[in-house]
Design an enzyme around this catalytic site. Structure first.
Site, PDB file in Angstrom:
ATOM      1  N   PRO A  21       0.866  -1.184   0.000  1.00 14.75           N
ATOM      2  CA  PRO A  21       0.000   0.000   0.000  1.00 14.75           C
ATOM      3  C   PRO A  21       0.901   1.232   0.000  1.00 14.75           C
ATOM      4  O   PRO A  21       1.824   1.326   0.807  1.00 14.75           O
ATOM      5  CB  PRO A  21      -0.752  -0.110   1.333  1.00 14.75           C
ATOM      6  CG  PRO A  21      -0.432  -1.468   1.886  1.00 14.75           C
ATOM      7  CD  PRO A  21       0.854  -1.883   1.288  1.00 14.75           C
ATOM      8  N   ALA A  23       0.573   5.383   0.004  1.00 20.80           N
ATOM      9  CA  ALA A  23      -0.297   6.557   0.079  1.00 20.80           C
ATOM     10  C   ALA A  23       0.009   7.506  -1.072  1.00 20.80           C
ATOM     11  O   ALA A  23       1.153   7.909  -1.288  1.00 20.80           O
ATOM     12  CB  ALA A  23      -0.104   7.266   1.418  1.00 20.80           C
ATOM     13  N   GLN A  76      -6.199  -1.563   2.791  1.00 23.36           N
ATOM     14  CA  GLN A  76      -5.473  -1.353   4.040  1.00 23.36           C
ATOM     15  C   GLN A  76      -6.166  -0.290   4.879  1.00 23.36           C
ATOM     16  O   GLN A  76      -6.483   0.795   4.384  1.00 23.36           O
ATOM     17  CB  GLN A  76      -4.022  -0.925   3.813  1.00 23.36           C
ATOM     18  CG  GLN A  76      -3.229  -0.922   5.125  1.00 23.36           C
ATOM     19  CD  GLN A  76      -1.833  -0.341   5.014  1.00 23.36           C
ATOM     20  OE1 GLN A  76      -1.678   0.838   4.737  1.00 23.36           O
ATOM     21  NE2 GLN A  76      -0.821  -1.172   5.242  1.00 23.36           N
ATOM     22  N   CYS A 106       3.333   2.581   9.529  1.00 20.60           N
ATOM     23  CA  CYS A 106       3.537   3.914   8.964  1.00 20.60           C
ATOM     24  C   CYS A 106       4.364   4.778   9.927  1.00 20.60           C
ATOM     25  O   CYS A 106       3.996   4.941  11.091  1.00 20.60           O
ATOM     26  CB  CYS A 106       2.205   4.597   8.663  1.00 20.60           C
ATOM     27  SG  CYS A 106       2.408   6.242   7.924  1.00 20.60           S
ATOM     28  N   LYS A 144       0.698  -5.280   8.569  1.00 20.05           N
ATOM     29  CA  LYS A 144       2.005  -4.812   8.086  1.00 20.05           C
ATOM     30  C   LYS A 144       2.632  -3.971   9.189  1.00 20.05           C
ATOM     31  O   LYS A 144       2.025  -3.003   9.665  1.00 20.05           O
ATOM     32  CB  LYS A 144       1.834  -3.977   6.811  1.00 20.05           C
ATOM     33  CG  LYS A 144       3.149  -3.611   6.123  1.00 20.05           C
ATOM     34  CD  LYS A 144       2.884  -2.981   4.753  1.00 20.05           C
ATOM     35  CE  LYS A 144       4.180  -2.776   3.982  1.00 20.05           C
ATOM     36  NZ  LYS A 144       5.009  -1.675   4.545  1.00 20.05           N
ATOM     37  N   ASN A 205       9.574  -7.036   3.469  1.00 19.66           N
ATOM     38  CA  ASN A 205       9.422  -5.745   2.802  1.00 19.66           C
ATOM     39  C   ASN A 205      10.599  -4.836   3.131  1.00 19.66           C
ATOM     40  O   ASN A 205      11.060  -4.803   4.264  1.00 19.66           O
ATOM     41  CB  ASN A 205       8.091  -5.110   3.262  1.00 19.66           C
ATOM     42  CG  ASN A 205       7.904  -3.687   2.784  1.00 19.66           C
ATOM     43  OD1 ASN A 205       7.607  -2.801   3.576  1.00 19.66           O
ATOM     44  ND2 ASN A 205       8.055  -3.439   1.509  1.00 19.66           N
ATOM     45  N   GLY A 206      11.053  -4.104   2.106  1.00 23.44           N
ATOM     46  CA  GLY A 206      12.098  -3.119   2.329  1.00 23.44           C
ATOM     47  C   GLY A 206      13.266  -3.242   1.358  1.00 23.44           C
ATOM     48  O   GLY A 206      13.859  -4.307   1.230  1.00 23.44           O
ATOM     49  N   ARG A 230       8.509   1.377  -2.835  1.00 27.02           N
ATOM     50  CA  ARG A 230       9.023   2.451  -3.689  1.00 27.02           C
ATOM     51  C   ARG A 230       9.607   1.924  -4.993  1.00 27.02           C
ATOM     52  O   ARG A 230       9.527   2.589  -6.036  1.00 27.02           O
ATOM     53  CB  ARG A 230      10.064   3.265  -2.928  1.00 27.02           C
ATOM     54  CG  ARG A 230       9.485   4.151  -1.829  1.00 27.02           C
ATOM     55  CD  ARG A 230      10.586   4.804  -1.017  1.00 27.02           C
ATOM     56  NE  ARG A 230      11.443   3.804  -0.387  1.00 27.02           N
ATOM     57  CZ  ARG A 230      12.751   3.954  -0.197  1.00 27.02           C
ATOM     58  NH1 ARG A 230      13.361   5.044  -0.604  1.00 27.02           N
ATOM     59  NH2 ARG A 230      13.448   3.005   0.400  1.00 27.02           N
TER      60      ARG A 230
END
Length: 313
Positions: A21, A23, A76, A106, A144, A205-206, A230
């Site tokens: 997800p 934003a 989400q 977040c 997450k 993730n990352g 990203r």
């Protein structure tokens, strides 16, 4: 790297390479594009549970799905009050979705100061109540989260077990602490600890910007899959590269994205959004800087199409 189907509480994904997800970016058109390029699961932008309950302007727009979207529909939600998350999860707007992800990672100051997102890492009992509340909707639920708020207090293993115990069907672990935001090295060892601590699927993730990054992340953590953030925003064709899809017509893909974004989101949003996105897509190519300057001066679909015709994708 093992690319395979994944079972999430009875939902079977086509593969284990997911879109995070994001934003401001993962609208219905972008999700559809990534799914067609090979993403096994995509998520909406994060949606405020309280905002959904009170009918805040723009909230419902975040939950649009294209009529012919072929993937599992996943959204989400974020918030810190279980009662609002439960109401949101049971709302009419969430009915089309088969999977609800809860944002507990977040790092943005506004979210964190409200006790939402990664702030929940400091209150595991509350995080558990939130998962139970959302789970009462009858939907599959994922969470997450990050490995901790600061490096001196990592909570990955404990948090992963708590989320599984509360009923989560899957967890995604961003391998950075909240204070690092989106910079710094990914902590492979912490994601691996989460994987060893639970039986439900664990997604890593990352830091994925190349197929090699995805392979390294999965190999070093033992995770069941990876989630692109990203890296997908800058280069959605990364899904095709990782999953081995050949002969992707990039121009056709971008032109379809342009057309659908204008169709579903209107001229004002689409113009600002697409000139930014195409600017991402040309990054690293010959003349990219000049093309980005041209794109930023575009004020209409026709002007964007003119610049796009000059770009080699």
């Amino acid at each position: 790297m093992s690319i395979h189907k994944l079972n999430i509480g009875g939902l079977e994904t086509p593969n284990n390479i997911f879109l995070a997800p994001l934003a401001g970016y993962t609208n219905a058109v972008f999700r559809d594009m990534c799914y067609r390029l090979g993403a096994g699961l995509t998520f909406t932008e994060m949606v405020s549970a309280k905002g959904l309950c009170y009918g805040s302007a723009g909230t419902e727009e975040l939950l649009i799905n294209l009529p012919d979207y072929g993937g599992i529909k996943a959204c989400q939600l974020f918030g810190s009050q279980p009662e609002y998350l439960e109401r949101a999860a049971k709302s009419e707007e969430i009915v089309p979705f088969e999977l609800i992800d809860i944002n507990m990672g977040c790092p943005v100051p506004k979210i964190f100061k409200n006790g939402e997102g990664s702030a929940l890492l400091a209150d595991i009992p509350l995080a558990e109540r939130i998962v139970r509340a959302v789970k009462s909707s009858g939907k599959r639920v994922s969470v997450k989260f990050r490995i901790g708020i600061t490096p001196d207090k990592l909570v990955t293993e404990e948090f992963a077990r708590a989320m599984e115990g509360a009923g989560a069907d899957m967890i995604t672990v961003h391998g950075r602490t909240r204070d690092k935001i989106y910079s710094g090295e990914v902590n492979y060892a912490e994601i691996e600890r989460a994987k060893k601590a639970v039986k439900i699927p664990v997604i890593a993730n990352g830091g994925i910007f190349t197929p090699q990054d995805a392979e390294t992340l999965m190999d070093r953590t033992g995770a069941d899959g990876v989630m692109l953030a990203r890296g997908a925003m800058y280069n959605p064709f990364l899904f095709a590269q990782i999953t081995g899809r050949e002969n992707v017509d990039k121009r056709q893909v971008v032109e379809r994205q342009l057309d659908l974004t204008y169709r579903y989101y209107g001229d004002r949003f689409a113009t600002v959004y697409m000139r930014k996105m195409i600017g991402f897509y040309v990054k690293g190519s010959v003349g990219a800087a000049q093309m980005r300057v041209k794109l930023l001066s575009c004020n209409s679909r026709e002007e964007i199409e003119d610049v796009l015709s000059e770009i080699k994708l």
